[in-house]
Design a protein around this motif. Structure first.
Motif, PDB file in Angstrom:
ATOM      1  N   ARG A 242       0.846  -1.184   0.000  1.00 17.72           N
ATOM      2  CA  ARG A 242       0.000   0.000   0.000  1.00 17.72           C
ATOM      3  C   ARG A 242       0.891   1.247   0.000  1.00 17.72           C
ATOM      4  O   ARG A 242       2.115   1.157   0.058  1.00 17.72           O
ATOM      5  N   GLU A 243       0.257   2.389  -0.012  1.00 18.30           N
ATOM      6  CA  GLU A 243       1.004   3.642  -0.068  1.00 18.30           C
ATOM      7  C   GLU A 243       1.873   3.863   1.171  1.00 18.30           C
ATOM      8  O   GLU A 243       2.881   4.573   1.106  1.00 18.30           O
ATOM      9  N   ASP A 244       1.482   3.243   2.303  1.00 12.80           N
ATOM     10  CA  ASP A 244       2.286   3.443   3.517  1.00 12.80           C
ATOM     11  C   ASP A 244       3.605   2.675   3.477  1.00 12.80           C
ATOM     12  O   ASP A 244       4.470   2.863   4.331  1.00 12.80           O
ATOM     13  N   GLY A 245       3.761   1.798   2.488  1.00 17.68           N
ATOM     14  CA  GLY A 245       5.003   1.058   2.349  1.00 17.68           C
ATOM     15  C   GLY A 245       5.187  -0.059   3.346  1.00 17.68           C
ATOM     16  O   GLY A 245       6.243  -0.703   3.379  1.00 17.68           O
ATOM     17  N   VAL A 246       4.178  -0.321   4.170  1.00 17.22           N
ATOM     18  CA  VAL A 246       4.258  -1.347   5.211  1.00 17.22           C
ATOM     19  C   VAL A 246       3.247  -2.464   4.965  1.00 17.22           C
ATOM     20  O   VAL A 246       3.605  -3.642   4.916  1.00 17.22           O
ATOM     21  N   HIS A 247       1.988  -2.085   4.843  1.00 10.86           N
ATOM     22  CA  HIS A 247       0.932  -3.076   4.660  1.00 10.86           C
ATOM     23  C   HIS A 247       0.824  -3.494   3.192  1.00 10.86           C
ATOM     24  O   HIS A 247       1.275  -2.768   2.298  1.00 10.86           O
ATOM     25  N   LEU A 248       0.240  -4.653   2.973  1.00  9.83           N
ATOM     26  CA  LEU A 248       0.212  -5.239   1.646  1.00  9.83           C
ATOM     27  C   LEU A 248      -1.006  -4.781   0.855  1.00  9.83           C
ATOM     28  O   LEU A 248      -2.093  -4.593   1.408  1.00  9.83           O
ATOM     29  N   SER A 249      -0.816  -4.640  -0.450  1.00 10.55           N
ATOM     30  CA  SER A 249      -1.916  -4.357  -1.364  1.00 10.55           C
ATOM     31  C   SER A 249      -2.712  -5.634  -1.595  1.00 10.55           C
ATOM     32  O   SER A 249      -2.375  -6.704  -1.060  1.00 10.55           O
ATOM     33  N   ASN A 250      -3.759  -5.559  -2.393  1.00  9.73           N
ATOM     34  CA  ASN A 250      -4.521  -6.770  -2.715  1.00  9.73           C
ATOM     35  C   ASN A 250      -3.624  -7.810  -3.381  1.00  9.73           C
ATOM     36  O   ASN A 250      -3.713  -9.009  -3.080  1.00  9.73           O
ATOM     37  N   LEU A 251      -2.753  -7.365  -4.291  1.00 10.09           N
ATOM     38  CA  LEU A 251      -1.824  -8.293  -4.930  1.00 10.09           C
ATOM     39  C   LEU A 251      -0.866  -8.891  -3.914  1.00 10.09           C
ATOM     40  O   LEU A 251      -0.563 -10.094  -3.961  1.00 10.09           O
ATOM     41  N   GLY A 252      -0.394  -8.065  -2.992  1.00 11.82           N
ATOM     42  CA  GLY A 252       0.502  -8.570  -1.952  1.00 11.82           C
ATOM     43  C   GLY A 252      -0.186  -9.551  -1.026  1.00 11.82           C
ATOM     44  O   GLY A 252       0.395 -10.579  -0.648  1.00 11.82           O
ATOM     45  N   ASN A 253      -1.420  -9.262  -0.632  1.00 15.06           N
ATOM     46  CA  ASN A 253      -2.171 -10.180   0.229  1.00 15.06           C
ATOM     47  C   ASN A 253      -2.412 -11.510  -0.463  1.00 15.06           C
ATOM     48  O   ASN A 253      -2.326 -12.572   0.170  1.00 15.06           O
ATOM     49  N   LYS A 254      -2.702 -11.462  -1.762  1.00 17.18           N
ATOM     50  CA  LYS A 254      -2.903 -12.713  -2.498  1.00 17.18           C
ATOM     51  C   LYS A 254      -1.622 -13.543  -2.501  1.00 17.18           C
ATOM     52  O   LYS A 254      -1.650 -14.755  -2.276  1.00 17.18           O
ATOM     53  N   GLY A 255      -0.485 -12.888  -2.756  1.00 12.74           N
ATOM     54  CA  GLY A 255       0.777 -13.611  -2.747  1.00 12.74           C
ATOM     55  C   GLY A 255       1.114 -14.169  -1.378  1.00 12.74           C
ATOM     56  O   GLY A 255       1.618 -15.291  -1.258  1.00 12.74           O
ATOM     57  N   PHE A 256       0.819 -13.406  -0.337  1.00 11.06           N
ATOM     58  CA  PHE A 256       1.076 -13.848   1.033  1.00 11.06           C
ATOM     59  C   PHE A 256       0.228 -15.074   1.373  1.00 11.06           C
ATOM     60  O   PHE A 256       0.720 -16.062   1.935  1.00 11.06           O
ATOM     61  N   LEU A 257      -1.050 -15.041   1.004  1.00  8.67           N
ATOM     62  CA  LEU A 257      -1.933 -16.178   1.251  1.00  8.67           C
ATOM     63  C   LEU A 257      -1.528 -17.382   0.409  1.00  8.67           C
ATOM     64  O   LEU A 257      -1.617 -18.530   0.873  1.00  8.67           O
TER      65      LEU A 257
END
Length: 279
Positions: A242-257
């Motif tokens: 996300r813009e905060d540079g810490v939390h994950l975007s939707n794409l990042g959350n998908k990859g994490f899951l």
């Protein structure tokens, strides 16, 4: 049958077809999982095929090919049994929120397993031992998980020393062994951040993160645990954040899951495997 098919292949395309037919035959793949077509979502990607070393019977390793399908047409669920706890900080909380909108019952594609999500914003590694003791007193022995994914440490960087974090990890392993007998703890590597909110330079804290992950892997493996790495993530891959540079975007959350689902599947199918991905 396979020999007849391979023998009938035209010589100038023999290598490619032989590889495709052999892979499809031994991996029981469907045509749509080998050959890409319009609208196909289940085809093997180049990056999904890796040469790896897996544990061999009697010790040592054996070479193998790891083929990962991002999506299967009919077999959408990884079959596991027992209870799995996924404990962490806000990344786990937001991953569970993302999963709620994409997977029924928050199962992230894992069938027959009861997944319990425990993500808490601001959670730290130093407080994890007490957090586990509190969870044990609330759930009791009948709720002992078979596997426990632990994703913390990002909030400790810049505020705690590596020595303090390492001591907390050793206590975590001992706590799991004592309070959750038979449970396999899984260390989920600390993810990178585009920017760290704590004091310190990006390069220094990124070096601390990598150092801490190396220490954690050794502690968990020696304590009978497993390692879940996230090689797709890099602080330079801005689309994952996300813009905060810490939390994950939707794409990042998908990859994490996806990493969690694939890791749970791997550790279930390969009990002797200690790290996913195994390279």
């Amino acid at each position: 049958m396979l020999q007849k098919v391979l023998g009938a292949v035209v010589f100038w395309v023999a290598s490619g077809f032989r590889a495709a037919f052999s892979l499809a035959f031994f991996a029981f793949l469907r045509v749509g999982e080998v050959v890409s077509g319009e609208g196909t979502r289940h085809t093997i990607q180049f990056g999904g095929v890796r040469w790896v070393e897996l544990p061999a019977e009697g010790g040592g390793t054996r070479p193998a090919v790891l083929v990962a399908l991002e999506s299967s047409k009919t077999d959408q669920l990884v079959v596991l049994t027992g209870l799995v706890w996924i404990i962490g900080d806000s990344l786990v909380k937001w991953a569970a929120t993302f999963a709620l909108g994409h997977y029924p019952d928050l199962d992230i594609g894992v069938a027959a397993a009861n997944l319990v999500w425990r993500g808490a914003p601001g959670a730290t590694l130093l407080r994890l031992p007490q957090r586990l003791r509190d969870m044990a007193s609330r759930h009791g022995e009948r709720r002992t998980p078979t596997m426990m994914v632990l994703h913390l440490g990002g909030n400790d960087l810049g505020t705690a020393t590596l020595t303090q974090m390492e001591a907390a990890l050793r206590e975590v392993v001992v706590t799991v062994q004592r309070l959750f007998p038979g449970c396999t703890p899984i260390w989920s590597d600390i993810l990178p951040r585009v920017r760290y909110s704590r004091a310190g330079s990006q390069s220094r804290l990124e070096a601390c993160r990598k150092n801490m992950n190396r220490r954690a892997r050794g502690i968990f493996v020696r304590g009978g645990g497993r390692i879940l790495s996230h090689p797709r993530f890099s602080w330079e891959r801005l689309e994952f954040f996300r813009e905060d540079g810490v939390h994950l975007s939707n794409l990042g959350n998908k990859g994490f899951l996806d990493d969690i689902r694939e890791g749970l599947s791997f550790f279930s199918l390969c009990p002797r495997g200690v790290r996913y991905p195994p390279f």
